[in-house]
Design a protein around this motif. Structure first.
Motif, short mmCIF file in Angstrom:
data_model
loop_
_atom_site.label_atom_id
_atom_site.label_comp_id
_atom_site.label_asym_id
_atom_site.label_seq_id
_atom_site.Cartn_x
_atom_site.Cartn_y
_atom_site.Cartn_z
N UNK A 115 25.67 31.46 -24.36
CA UNK A 115 25.64 32.78 -25.02
C UNK A 115 26.22 33.97 -24.15
N UNK A 116 25.82 33.69 -22.74
CA UNK A 116 26.36 34.57 -21.76
C UNK A 116 27.82 34.46 -21.60
N UNK A 117 28.41 33.32 -21.63
CA UNK A 117 29.79 33.29 -21.57
C UNK A 117 30.62 33.28 -22.78
N UNK A 118 30.07 33.54 -23.96
CA UNK A 118 30.75 33.48 -25.05
C UNK A 118 31.87 34.45 -25.32
N UNK A 119 31.95 35.56 -24.75
CA UNK A 119 32.91 36.55 -24.90
C UNK A 119 33.95 36.67 -23.68
#
Length: 288
Positions: free
Chosen positions: A5-9
């Motif tokens: 989730x922290x790296x999704x973007x």
């Protein structure tokens, strides 16, 4: 799962930022587009501004979800490698350094905001960081453009683009043209005949194309002579012009930031990607 989730973007930011650098590469090789008063040049500037806004938007989202230096620094370094790949070595290093500083500065500001806010409001919390990062990107682009033009002018000189001269001649006072026509001593029927048969002008040594080219070259030479003492200022003036042009366009595009932020967080909340909690805090007040 939290790490994902922290790296999704992050991948989306790197892709869009890479496309941004790809769009900038042709811009640094010429100054003609600044003077090209055409719809194509305007569309190119809008596309470039859109990539600046989208890159800033996605990076701020990525920073908001990660809020961790161990994620921000590697992604920032990866993004700063794109200018080195797509641009020439000197300009690429300047652009890379400016990119890394801009990203890290934006994250520091956003991190402080996210640690001190009371109620999560995406537009109020993230909007300023997106706008500031857009301005920093534009500043880096303008500085790089100045360095590129400075080298170009020193090597090849500065030539007023023909497109600018053509546009200026098109706006020549029509009354002057009519006055020139009235000074002709030919009868109206002969003037009409010459208009229908331009080859007769050539046979008489009066080629209209030659006349237009002569006027065009004369105007160009006069402008070049006027600008010659100020050639050292030309790169700076064009870089400033580019800065304010991109700043104006991104300011207009950034009006879409606030509804877009609302839509993104609404979708993420409804999909279960994020959730919000309500807290009750004790407050200490003085009573007399």
């Amino acid at each position: 799962m939290p790490t994902i989730k922290k790296l999704i973007f992050a991948p989306f930011f790197l892709i869009i930022f890479g496309l941004l650098i790809y769009q900038i590469n042709p811009l640094l090789k010429s100054y003609d587009f600044i003077f090209a008063l055409s719809i194509n040049s305007f569309i190119s500037l809008i596309i470039l501004s859109a990539f600046i806004s989208i890159s800033s938007f996605i990076f701020v989202l990525f920073s908001n979800f990660s809020l961790d230096w161990k994620f921000i620094v590697p992604v920032g370094i990866l993004a700063s490698l794109f200018p080195v790949i797509f641009l020439n070595q000197a300009l690429g290093l300047v652009f890379a350094a400016g990119t890394l500083v801009s990203l890290l500065f934006t994250y520091v500001s956003l991190e402080n905001t996210m640690k001190t806010y009371l109620t999560f409001q995406p537009a109020a919390l993230l909007g300023p960081s997106i706008r500031h990062l857009c301005s920093l990107f534009i500043l880096v682009i303008a500085v790089t453009y100045f360095l590129s033009l400075n080298t170009l002018v020193q090597q090849t000189g500065f030539q007023i683009p023909d497109s600018l001269i053509d546009t200026a001649l098109k706006f020549t006072d029509q009354s002057q043209i009519n006055q020139a026509d009235n000074q002709l001593s030919l009868p109206p029927d002969q003037i009409e005949l010459l208009k229908k048969n331009p080859q007769l002008l050539k046979q008489s040594g009066l080629d209209p194309n030659l006349t237009n080219n002569l006027i065009k070259q004369t105007v160009k030479d006069q402008v070049q002579n006027f600008l010659k003492p100020y050639l050292g200022f030309v790169p700076a003036v064009l870089a400033i012009l580019l800065f304010f042009t991109l700043q104006s366009l991104t300011s207009i595009l950034n009006l879409l930031i606030y509804p877009l932020l609302w839509v993104v967080f609404y979708v993420l909340e409804k999909s279960g990607f994020i959730k919000f909690t309500t807290e009750t805090r004790e407050v200490k007040k003085m009573v007399i």
